[in-house]
Motif scaffolding. Structure first.
Motif, PDB file in Angstrom:
ATOM      1  N   ALA A  67       0.838  -1.208   0.000  1.00 17.71           N
ATOM      2  CA  ALA A  67       0.000   0.000   0.000  1.00 17.71           C
ATOM      3  C   ALA A  67       0.870   1.253   0.000  1.00 17.71           C
ATOM      4  CB  ALA A  67      -0.938  -0.009   1.201  1.00 17.71           C
ATOM      5  N   ARG A  68       1.907   1.271   0.825  1.00 22.14           N
ATOM      6  CA  ARG A  68       2.793   2.436   0.894  1.00 22.14           C
ATOM      7  C   ARG A  68       3.541   2.644  -0.422  1.00 22.14           C
ATOM      8  NH1 ARG A  68       3.914   0.725   6.537  1.00 22.14           N
ATOM      9  NH2 ARG A  68       5.473  -0.694   5.690  1.00 22.14           N
ATOM     10  N   ASP A  69       4.177   1.575  -0.894  1.00 24.88           N
ATOM     11  CA  ASP A  69       5.040   1.701  -2.068  1.00 24.88           C
ATOM     12  C   ASP A  69       4.251   1.954  -3.348  1.00 24.88           C
ATOM     13  OD1 ASP A  69       7.117   1.284  -0.358  1.00 24.88           O
ATOM     14  OD2 ASP A  69       7.719  -0.664  -1.163  1.00 24.88           O
ATOM     15  N   MET A  70       3.118   1.261  -3.510  1.00 28.32           N
ATOM     16  CA  MET A  70       2.360   1.450  -4.733  1.00 28.32           C
ATOM     17  C   MET A  70       1.703   2.825  -4.778  1.00 28.32           C
ATOM     18  SD  MET A  70       1.835   0.212  -7.649  1.00 28.32           S
ATOM     19  CE  MET A  70       2.139  -1.554  -7.669  1.00 28.32           C
ATOM     20  N   ALA A  71       1.400   3.396  -3.627  1.00 25.84           N
ATOM     21  CA  ALA A  71       0.861   4.765  -3.602  1.00 25.84           C
ATOM     22  C   ALA A  71       1.886   5.743  -4.177  1.00 25.84           C
ATOM     23  CB  ALA A  71       0.476   5.163  -2.179  1.00 25.84           C
ATOM     24  N   VAL A  72       3.154   5.563  -3.822  1.00 27.27           N
ATOM     25  CA  VAL A  72       4.226   6.406  -4.359  1.00 27.27           C
ATOM     26  C   VAL A  72       4.421   6.124  -5.846  1.00 27.27           C
ATOM     27  CG1 VAL A  72       6.696   6.932  -4.220  1.00 27.27           C
ATOM     28  CG2 VAL A  72       5.381   6.568  -2.120  1.00 27.27           C
ATOM     29  N   HIS A  73       4.410   4.853  -6.207  1.00 29.67           N
ATOM     30  CA  HIS A  73       4.590   4.434  -7.599  1.00 29.67           C
ATOM     31  C   HIS A  73       3.491   5.038  -8.479  1.00 29.67           C
ATOM     32  CE1 HIS A  73       5.523   1.535 -10.866  1.00 29.67           C
ATOM     33  NE2 HIS A  73       6.669   1.369 -10.244  1.00 29.67           N
ATOM     34  N   VAL A  78       0.710   9.385 -12.345  1.00 29.64           N
ATOM     35  CA  VAL A  78      -0.212  10.514 -12.466  1.00 29.64           C
ATOM     36  C   VAL A  78       0.552  11.762 -12.899  1.00 29.64           C
ATOM     37  CG1 VAL A  78      -1.792  12.032 -11.208  1.00 29.64           C
ATOM     38  CG2 VAL A  78      -1.833   9.563 -10.780  1.00 29.64           C
ATOM     39  N   GLU A  79       1.707  11.986 -12.282  1.00 27.95           N
ATOM     40  CA  GLU A  79       2.508  13.164 -12.619  1.00 27.95           C
ATOM     41  C   GLU A  79       2.947  13.134 -14.087  1.00 27.95           C
ATOM     42  OE1 GLU A  79       6.635  15.443 -11.229  1.00 27.95           O
ATOM     43  OE2 GLU A  79       6.088  13.511 -10.346  1.00 27.95           O
ATOM     44  N   MET A  80       3.456  11.987 -14.544  1.00 34.77           N
ATOM     45  CA  MET A  80       3.903  11.891 -15.938  1.00 34.77           C
ATOM     46  C   MET A  80       2.744  12.109 -16.905  1.00 34.77           C
ATOM     47  SD  MET A  80       6.868   8.957 -16.163  1.00 34.77           S
ATOM     48  CE  MET A  80       5.827   7.576 -15.705  1.00 34.77           C
ATOM     49  N   SER A  81       1.562  11.632 -16.535  1.00 38.73           N
ATOM     50  CA  SER A  81       0.397  11.784 -17.402  1.00 38.73           C
ATOM     51  C   SER A  81      -0.013  13.246 -17.520  1.00 38.73           C
ATOM     52  CB  SER A  81      -0.762  10.931 -16.880  1.00 38.73           C
ATOM     53  OG  SER A  81      -0.436   9.556 -16.929  1.00 38.73           O
ATOM     54  N   ARG A 108      -4.651   4.878  -5.866  1.00 34.14           N
ATOM     55  CA  ARG A 108      -3.770   5.436  -4.831  1.00 34.14           C
ATOM     56  C   ARG A 108      -4.581   5.867  -3.613  1.00 34.14           C
ATOM     57  NH1 ARG A 108      -1.624  10.525  -3.357  1.00 34.14           N
ATOM     58  NH2 ARG A 108       0.534  10.347  -2.570  1.00 34.14           N
ATOM     59  N   GLY A 109      -5.730   6.482  -3.857  1.00 34.39           N
ATOM     60  CA  GLY A 109      -6.584   6.876  -2.742  1.00 34.39           C
ATOM     61  C   GLY A 109      -7.051   5.686  -1.934  1.00 34.39           C
ATOM     62  N   LEU A 112      -4.005   4.477   0.236  1.00 36.16           N
ATOM     63  CA  LEU A 112      -3.775   5.359   1.375  1.00 36.16           C
ATOM     64  C   LEU A 112      -4.932   5.282   2.367  1.00 36.16           C
ATOM     65  CD1 LEU A 112      -2.345   8.495  -0.479  1.00 36.16           C
ATOM     66  CD2 LEU A 112      -1.076   6.782   0.849  1.00 36.16           C
ATOM     67  N   GLY A 113      -6.138   5.064   1.860  1.00 38.38           N
ATOM     68  CA  GLY A 113      -7.294   4.908   2.743  1.00 38.38           C
ATOM     69  C   GLY A 113      -7.166   3.682   3.620  1.00 38.38           C
ATOM     70  N   TRP A 114      -6.666   2.587   3.055  1.00 43.40           N
ATOM     71  CA  TRP A 114      -6.449   1.384   3.859  1.00 43.40           C
ATOM     72  C   TRP A 114      -5.428   1.653   4.969  1.00 43.40           C
ATOM     73  CZ3 TRP A 114      -6.530  -1.742  -1.208  1.00 43.40           C
ATOM     74  CH2 TRP A 114      -7.785  -2.351  -1.364  1.00 43.40           C
ATOM     75  N   LEU A 115      -4.352   2.349   4.658  1.00 40.04           N
ATOM     76  CA  LEU A 115      -3.344   2.644   5.686  1.00 40.04           C
ATOM     77  C   LEU A 115      -3.967   3.474   6.808  1.00 40.04           C
ATOM     78  CD1 LEU A 115      -0.265   3.435   3.407  1.00 40.04           C
ATOM     79  CD2 LEU A 115      -0.543   1.452   4.922  1.00 40.04           C
ATOM     80  N   ASP A 116      -4.811   4.434   6.444  1.00 38.20           N
ATOM     81  CA  ASP A 116      -5.506   5.213   7.474  1.00 38.20           C
ATOM     82  C   ASP A 116      -6.440   4.324   8.289  1.00 38.20           C
ATOM     83  OD1 ASP A 116      -4.321   7.646   6.901  1.00 38.20           O
ATOM     84  OD2 ASP A 116      -5.872   8.250   5.474  1.00 38.20           O
ATOM     85  N   LEU A 117      -7.155   3.448   7.606  1.00 36.31           N
ATOM     86  CA  LEU A 117      -8.082   2.548   8.278  1.00 36.31           C
ATOM     87  C   LEU A 117      -7.354   1.636   9.256  1.00 36.31           C
ATOM     88  CD1 LEU A 117     -11.141   1.745   8.185  1.00 36.31           C
ATOM     89  CD2 LEU A 117     -10.479  -0.054   6.578  1.00 36.31           C
TER      90      LEU A 117
END
Length: 229
Positions: A67-73, A78-81, A108-109, A112-117
């Motif tokens: 969850a952490r790493d794929m959110a960054v990935h 998104v940025e490149m797009s 990504r949301g 990150l939502g799972w990490l918050d949960l």
């Protein structure tokens, strides 16, 4: 990073393989819709309260690490797009970039939502990719200067920012193909190692979706007289 709130969009399809076209608007409107969908999803997770869903993974688990790493990935995709959308007028590339940005911002949301949960930190002191057992990446290795498999380096991002027209299109398609290859290897790792069933399903969906997009990007590169690197 590009300010998504000021980017005007043209009517584009929400998938490179569908003909349906959304009404004109800002990319930010799509982000709002994505956040609403994420909120509904997380509410459903909490409401269901199943044993497997309610179990909290450990901070050093594959579930948390992915969850952490794929959110960054995903954030880099998104940025490149957003970058390429300003560097070309080609509607096929802009349509693909829109679809990738929407899909990966949504996913990504969720991560990150799972990490918050789970009340787990969004960064790890162990560094990136420590959750992958044996350190395997499906044979897809990291480039010098990149954070994770498939991720572009700062130099490559700068090159994309200064390219235009066909050059920008080819570079974006090559960088995103490599990005997807790394993402697929990570998602396969979660599909095999993660314990939370919803996260495994999401990871497998990433594998399927990104493999399909890689085929499309190979065709688009061929049309432009190029190929994946």
């Amino acid at each position: 990073m590009t300010d998504t709130s000021t980017i005007e969009t043209d009517p584009v399809t929400t998938s490179a393989t569908r003909d349906r076209r959304p009404a004109p608007g800002r990319w930010a409107l799509g982000a709002v819709a994505a956040l609403a969908a994420i909120g509904l999803f997380l509410w459903t997770v909490v409401a269901l309260g199943g044993d497997e869903t309610s179990a909290t993974p450990a901070a050093d688990s594959a579930d948390a690490g992915f969850a952490r790493d794929m959110a960054v990935h995903h954030q880099q995709a998104v940025e490149m797009s957003f970058i390429v959308r300003d560097r070309t007028t080609d509607e096929d590339v802009r349509r693909l970039a829109y679809d990738i940005a929407q899909t990966q911002a949504n996913q990504r949301g969720m991560l990150l939502g799972w990490l918050d949960l789970w009340n787990l930190p969004k960064t790890s002191t162990d560094g990136y990719m420590s959750w992958m057992k044996g350190g395997g990446h499906d044979g897809h290795q990291m480039k010098d200067g990149s954070l994770m498999p498939g991720m572009a380096t700062n130099a490559e991002l700068d090159q994309l920012r200064t390219a235009s027209g066909k050059q920008a299109e080819v570079l974006y398609l090559q960088l995103m193909t490599d990005h997807h290859m790394g993402g697929v290897s990570m998602a396969r790792g979660c599909a095999q190692q993660c314990d939370v069933s919803q996260e495994r399903k999401l990871a497998q969906g990433m594998v399927d979706g990104q493999q399909s997009e890689m085929g499309l990007m190979a065709d688009m590169l061929k049309e432009r007289g190029s190929a994946p690197r």
